[in-house]
Design a protein around this motif. Structure first.
Motif, mmCIF file in Angstrom:
data_model
loop_
_atom_site.group_PDB
_atom_site.id
_atom_site.type_symbol
_atom_site.label_atom_id
_atom_site.label_comp_id
_atom_site.label_asym_id
_atom_site.label_seq_id
_atom_site.Cartn_x
_atom_site.Cartn_y
_atom_site.Cartn_z
ATOM 1 N N GLY A 151 29.327 13.915 36.098
ATOM 2 C CA GLY A 151 29.895 13.880 35.747
ATOM 3 C C GLY A 151 29.984 13.430 34.061
ATOM 4 O O GLY A 151 31.214 12.626 33.591
ATOM 5 N N ILE A 152 29.300 13.896 33.800
ATOM 6 C CA ILE A 152 29.174 14.163 32.129
ATOM 7 C C ILE A 152 28.742 15.506 31.274
ATOM 8 O O ILE A 152 27.458 15.524 32.163
ATOM 9 C CB ILE A 152 28.273 12.658 31.208
ATOM 10 C CG1 ILE A 152 27.148 12.888 31.795
ATOM 11 C CG2 ILE A 152 28.226 11.566 31.361
ATOM 12 C CD1 ILE A 152 25.796 11.761 31.519
ATOM 13 N N ASP A 153 28.998 15.592 30.515
ATOM 14 C CA ASP A 153 28.520 16.965 29.531
ATOM 15 C C ASP A 153 27.518 16.943 29.342
ATOM 16 O O ASP A 153 26.508 15.693 29.049
ATOM 17 C CB ASP A 153 29.948 17.701 28.958
ATOM 18 C CG ASP A 153 30.118 16.617 27.946
ATOM 19 O OD1 ASP A 153 29.106 15.819 27.545
ATOM 20 O OD2 ASP A 153 31.073 17.032 26.728
ATOM 21 N N ALA A 154 26.908 17.973 28.233
ATOM 22 C CA ALA A 154 25.357 18.086 27.562
ATOM 23 C C ALA A 154 25.441 16.754 26.836
ATOM 24 O O ALA A 154 24.440 16.159 26.088
ATOM 25 C CB ALA A 154 24.950 19.334 27.162
ATOM 26 N N LYS A 155 26.430 16.412 25.873
ATOM 27 C CA LYS A 155 26.845 15.049 25.171
ATOM 28 C C LYS A 155 26.539 14.042 25.607
ATOM 29 O O LYS A 155 27.377 13.247 24.780
ATOM 30 C CB LYS A 155 27.443 16.178 23.933
ATOM 31 C CG LYS A 155 27.095 17.049 23.440
ATOM 32 C CD LYS A 155 28.177 17.214 21.757
ATOM 33 C CE LYS A 155 28.248 18.597 21.547
ATOM 34 N NZ LYS A 155 29.268 19.607 20.629
ATOM 35 N N GLY A 156 27.148 13.890 26.826
ATOM 36 C CA GLY A 156 27.513 12.945 26.852
ATOM 37 C C GLY A 156 28.704 12.105 26.952
ATOM 38 O O GLY A 156 29.172 10.863 27.547
ATOM 39 N N LYS A 209 35.003 2.436 29.882
ATOM 40 C CA LYS A 209 34.741 3.928 30.144
ATOM 41 C C LYS A 209 35.512 4.719 30.929
ATOM 42 O O LYS A 209 36.724 5.277 31.667
ATOM 43 C CB LYS A 209 33.674 3.571 32.102
ATOM 44 C CG LYS A 209 32.544 2.917 31.628
ATOM 45 C CD LYS A 209 31.809 2.519 32.113
ATOM 46 C CE LYS A 209 31.114 1.103 32.335
ATOM 47 N NZ LYS A 209 29.988 1.132 33.291
ATOM 48 N N GLU A 210 34.877 6.413 31.118
ATOM 49 C CA GLU A 210 35.758 7.606 31.639
ATOM 50 C C GLU A 210 35.911 8.012 32.890
ATOM 51 O O GLU A 210 35.800 8.178 33.850
ATOM 52 C CB GLU A 210 34.917 8.769 30.616
ATOM 53 C CG GLU A 210 35.719 8.818 29.866
ATOM 54 C CD GLU A 210 35.536 10.246 28.777
ATOM 55 O OE1 GLU A 210 36.284 11.059 29.104
ATOM 56 O OE2 GLU A 210 34.359 9.962 27.927
ATOM 57 N N THR A 252 28.068 8.541 38.393
ATOM 58 C CA THR A 252 26.500 8.108 37.857
ATOM 59 C C THR A 252 26.751 8.202 36.098
ATOM 60 O O THR A 252 25.753 7.916 35.393
ATOM 61 C CB THR A 252 24.998 8.795 38.188
ATOM 62 O OG1 THR A 252 25.431 9.577 38.271
ATOM 63 C CG2 THR A 252 25.179 8.042 40.023
ATOM 64 N N ALA A 253 27.244 8.610 35.647
ATOM 65 C CA ALA A 253 26.912 8.959 34.155
ATOM 66 C C ALA A 253 25.556 10.013 33.761
ATOM 67 O O ALA A 253 25.341 8.975 32.453
ATOM 68 C CB ALA A 253 27.312 7.857 33.330
ATOM 69 N N THR A 254 24.770 10.642 34.361
ATOM 70 C CA THR A 254 23.834 11.040 34.441
ATOM 71 C C THR A 254 23.945 12.572 34.565
ATOM 72 O O THR A 254 25.397 12.870 34.865
ATOM 73 C CB THR A 254 22.945 10.824 35.527
ATOM 74 O OG1 THR A 254 23.648 11.066 36.877
ATOM 75 C CG2 THR A 254 23.284 8.884 35.486
ATOM 76 N N VAL A 255 22.354 13.092 34.318
ATOM 77 C CA VAL A 255 22.894 15.087 34.784
ATOM 78 C C VAL A 255 22.964 14.797 36.143
ATOM 79 O O VAL A 255 22.417 13.876 36.943
ATOM 80 C CB VAL A 255 21.071 15.225 34.091
ATOM 81 C CG1 VAL A 255 20.975 15.757 32.557
ATOM 82 C CG2 VAL A 255 20.048 14.728 35.165
ATOM 83 N N GLN A 256 23.492 15.905 36.571
ATOM 84 C CA GLN A 256 23.521 15.785 38.063
ATOM 85 C C GLN A 256 22.171 16.165 38.774
ATOM 86 O O GLN A 256 22.459 15.995 40.367
ATOM 87 C CB GLN A 256 24.594 17.083 38.450
ATOM 88 C CG GLN A 256 25.771 17.641 37.932
ATOM 89 C CD GLN A 256 26.754 18.871 37.540
ATOM 90 O OE1 GLN A 256 26.048 20.042 36.935
ATOM 91 N NE2 GLN A 256 27.395 19.018 38.319
#
Ligand SMILES: [Zn+2]
Length: 138
Positions: A76-81, A122-123, A12-16
């Motif tokens: 699917g993303i880290d704190a920096k996106g 996208k990744e 989702t490329a959001t926070v978990q």
């Protein structure tokens, strides 16, 4: 029944901790989508949420939806996106269950990630989906 060629894995490329409802609200209100982005979403605790029937066409990959099913894990993303495979152990199991069930129904469909389609920048889903699935096949 429509022909399914692709079983596509997304993040989702959001926070978990993102809520399914807020993701759906974003599709509806911001992107103005009339259909779901994915057929299935998997929460961090491994809970599998069905958003659309297999017969419905979802908005997972522009231009490749009529013959695809889409499943996404939340995260699917880290704190920096930046892309990061942060699937929880529960999400990995649930993802395997979803793909396995689809493979039984659509044995000729290919397992791949969003980023594996041509000209996708996208990744998503932040890991090699095909390789992951292959690694579970012996
Ligand atoms: Zn995606």
């Amino acid at each position: 029944m429509r022909k399914i060629d692709n079983l596509v894995i997304h993040c989702t490329a959001t926070v978990q901790t993102a809520k399914v409802e807020s993701i759906q609200r974003y599709w509806r209100d911001t992107l103005k989508w009339r259909s779901s982005g994915y057929h299935v979403i998997i929460e961090a605790n491994g809970n599998i949420v069905r958003l659309a029937e297999d017969s419905a066409v979802c908005n997972g990959v522009a231009g490749h939806n009529s013959n695809s099913l889409h499943v996404s894990y939340i995260g699917g993303i880290d704190a920096k996106g930046k892309g990061l495979d942060n699937r929880t152990p529960q999400q990995k199991v649930a993802l395997w269950q979803v793909i396995k069930a689809w493979k039984q129904k659509y044995p000729n469909a290919k397992v791949l990630g969003h980023r594996d389609f041509p000209s996708v920048k996208k990744e998503c889903p932040s890991f090699d989906a095909g390789k992951w699935w292959e690694s579970l096949q012996n």
